[in-house]
Scaffold this motif. Sequence first.
Motif, PDB file in Angstrom:
ATOM      1  N   GLN A  61       0.823  -1.197   0.000  1.00  0.00           N
ATOM      2  CA  GLN A  61       0.000   0.000   0.000  1.00  0.00           C
ATOM      3  C   GLN A  61       0.863   1.256   0.000  1.00  0.00           C
ATOM      4  O   GLN A  61       0.583   2.220  -0.715  1.00  0.00           O
ATOM      5  N   ARG A  62       1.935   1.250   0.792  1.00  0.00           N
ATOM      6  CA  ARG A  62       2.825   2.413   0.826  1.00  0.00           C
ATOM      7  C   ARG A  62       3.532   2.611  -0.512  1.00  0.00           C
ATOM      8  O   ARG A  62       3.683   3.751  -0.989  1.00  0.00           O
ATOM      9  N   ALA A  65       1.042   4.053  -2.961  1.00  0.00           N
ATOM     10  CA  ALA A  65       0.783   5.462  -2.677  1.00  0.00           C
ATOM     11  C   ALA A  65       1.921   6.325  -3.196  1.00  0.00           C
ATOM     12  O   ALA A  65       1.696   7.401  -3.772  1.00  0.00           O
ATOM     13  N   SER A  68       1.685   6.463  -6.957  1.00  0.00           N
ATOM     14  CA  SER A  68       0.542   7.288  -7.339  1.00  0.00           C
ATOM     15  C   SER A  68       0.890   8.772  -7.284  1.00  0.00           C
ATOM     16  O   SER A  68       0.466   9.553  -8.135  1.00  0.00           O
ATOM     17  N   LYS A  69       1.668   9.164  -6.288  1.00  0.00           N
ATOM     18  CA  LYS A  69       2.052  10.569  -6.161  1.00  0.00           C
ATOM     19  C   LYS A  69       3.089  10.959  -7.204  1.00  0.00           C
ATOM     20  O   LYS A  69       3.045  12.056  -7.754  1.00  0.00           O
ATOM     21  N   TYR A  75       1.320   4.169 -12.337  1.00  0.00           N
ATOM     22  CA  TYR A  75       0.460   3.596 -11.298  1.00  0.00           C
ATOM     23  C   TYR A  75      -0.777   2.954 -11.923  1.00  0.00           C
ATOM     24  O   TYR A  75      -1.116   1.814 -11.610  1.00  0.00           O
ATOM     25  N   ILE A  87      -5.860   2.337  -4.511  1.00  0.00           N
ATOM     26  CA  ILE A  87      -5.743   2.681  -3.102  1.00  0.00           C
ATOM     27  C   ILE A  87      -6.692   3.817  -2.758  1.00  0.00           C
ATOM     28  O   ILE A  87      -7.066   4.623  -3.619  1.00  0.00           O
ATOM     29  N   THR A  89      -7.481   7.273  -1.162  1.00  0.00           N
ATOM     30  CA  THR A  89      -6.729   8.482  -0.846  1.00  0.00           C
ATOM     31  C   THR A  89      -7.539   9.334   0.107  1.00  0.00           C
ATOM     32  O   THR A  89      -8.767   9.329   0.097  1.00  0.00           O
TER      33      THR A  89
END
Length: 90
Positions: A61-62, A65, A68-69, A75, A87, A89
């Motif tokens: 998950q990390r 994330a 994604s950023k 992603y 995920i 947000t």
Amino acid sequence: MVKNSFISVISQKENTENRGSVEFQVFTFTSKISILTSHLQLHKKDSSSQRGLRKILGKRQRLLAYLSKKNRERYKKLIAELDIREIKTR
């Protein structure tokens, strides 16, 4: 066998084996998650495996994330290839 086929796909894209890439790490975590899930279906009271599964899920998950950023296109492509949910947000 599955891992080797994914390595070849990534290496063809980048012309080098980049096993430290976010995509490769997410793929390995996803394969470990599927193995642990099938194990826990047989052994429901294996609490140490449940803990390990939760830790791997958090790591994945990390990483998702982070990806994604940094790069939303990579992603989205990774999510589609691995057929996992997006995920949440905040």
